[in-house]
Design an enzyme around this catalytic site. Structure first.
Site, mmCIF file in Angstrom:
data_model
loop_
_atom_site.group_PDB
_atom_site.id
_atom_site.type_symbol
_atom_site.label_atom_id
_atom_site.label_comp_id
_atom_site.label_asym_id
_atom_site.label_seq_id
_atom_site.Cartn_x
_atom_site.Cartn_y
_atom_site.Cartn_z
ATOM 1 N N ALA A 106 -3.896 70.960 38.472
ATOM 2 C CA ALA A 106 -3.929 72.067 37.511
ATOM 3 C C ALA A 106 -4.978 71.897 36.425
ATOM 4 C CB ALA A 106 -2.553 72.228 36.871
ATOM 5 N N ASN A 138 2.532 65.223 36.787
ATOM 6 C CA ASN A 138 1.551 64.772 37.772
ATOM 7 C C ASN A 138 0.132 64.881 37.231
ATOM 8 O OD1 ASN A 138 3.083 64.010 40.192
ATOM 9 N ND2 ASN A 138 3.725 66.145 40.218
ATOM 10 N N HIS A 180 -2.804 72.802 29.516
ATOM 11 C CA HIS A 180 -3.171 71.396 29.640
ATOM 12 C C HIS A 180 -4.385 71.118 28.768
ATOM 13 C CE1 HIS A 180 -0.592 71.287 33.232
ATOM 14 N NE2 HIS A 180 -1.162 72.431 33.544
#
Length: 266
Positions: free
Chosen positions: A122, A188, A218
């Site tokens: 991601a 992850n 993120h």
């Protein structure tokens, strides 16, 4: 290219749909699931079959295996896949925060010459971190901000009142190893960033539940001899799994497509 997939949850099903659209030349031939799994009722790609044991799964003529089943499945099946000589592309990168698991995967790959492949997932910027590492990185901070519903069913429920949050609340600050092992369904990306840069124990992580979040955000901030980089990605989530960013299965597709491209970028 003929591939096998470990697991058939939201990530794997999304991967199959995306491959049919963007890379129909990549054929899913085997999908490994537990016997009696509800996933068995889900439709498969044309030409694909379910396998219920590792032996049955690896008996197929596979060019690549993609893991989409979680940390436990990677620990159990991953070494056998690599020992068989087949490259393994993994979604559950956080499982490598467990040192014995990391060692087993690497030793299995070295034994057969197979490759353990780690996608960007991601986030972006891994190419920058990999290049910067050669010059020297002093600090890396990874931050994750998700809606409280994305943290349900995780240890975050014991740290904050997810159901009644009214403002962004950070509930974890620590290193990437502890983040990945404590929040295996959510961290992850922290593991990917750590592996691309300065390792699990030096990469710092903050995890936040934000009731105003409309997706998963993120952030990466790194400093060192190379200079300084700040990266923020706000991604939409999978409709049937708010823990997972839409970019995660797309990243798997890109990794597979790159293996067949004449010109490879990044």
């Amino acid at each position: 290219m003929k591939i096998g997939i470990i697991g058939y949850g939201a990530m794997a099903q999304s991967l199959c749909r995306l491959l049919a659209v963007h890379a129909p030349q990549i054929q899913v031939v085997k999908v490994l699931i537990r016997s009696g799994s509800k996933a068995q009722t889900k439709p498969l790609s044309l030409g694909a079959e379910f396998a219920f044991t590792t032996e049955q799964f690896l008996a197929a003529d596979l060019d690549m295996v993609v893991e989409c089943a979680g940390h436990a499945a990677l620990k159990q099946v991953g070494p056998d896949v690599l020992k068989s000589g087949v490259d393994l592309l993994i979604a559950s990168v956080g499982a490598m925060a467990d040192a014995p698991t990391e060692q087993a995967l690497i030793e299995s790959a070295l034994q057969s010459g197979a490759k353990l492949r780690i996608p960007a997932g991601a986030v972006g910027g891994l190419d920058v971190l990999g290049a910067a590492k050669l010059a020297g990185i002093d600090t890396v901070i990874y931050s994750s901000r998700k809606h409280p519903k994305a943290w349900r069913g995780t240890p975050a429920e014991k740290l904050v009142d997810l159901e009644h949050l009214t403002k962004p609340t950070t509930f974890f600050v620590g290193d990437a190893r502890h983040a990945a092992m404590t929040f295996p369904q959510n961290a992850n990306v922290a593991a990917v960033v750590a592996l691309a840069s300065i390792g699990f124990d030096r990469t710092q992580v903050t995890l936040t539940a934000d009731p105003s979040a409309t997706g998963n955000t993120h952030g990466i901030h790194a400093k060192g001899n190379f200079g300084e980089v700040t990266l923020t990605i706000s991604g939409k989530t999978l409709a049937d799994n708010p823990k997972t960013s839409m970019l995660a299965p797309l990243s798997l597709v890109r990794s597979l497509m790159n293996l067949e491209q004449t010109v490879v970028v990044g």
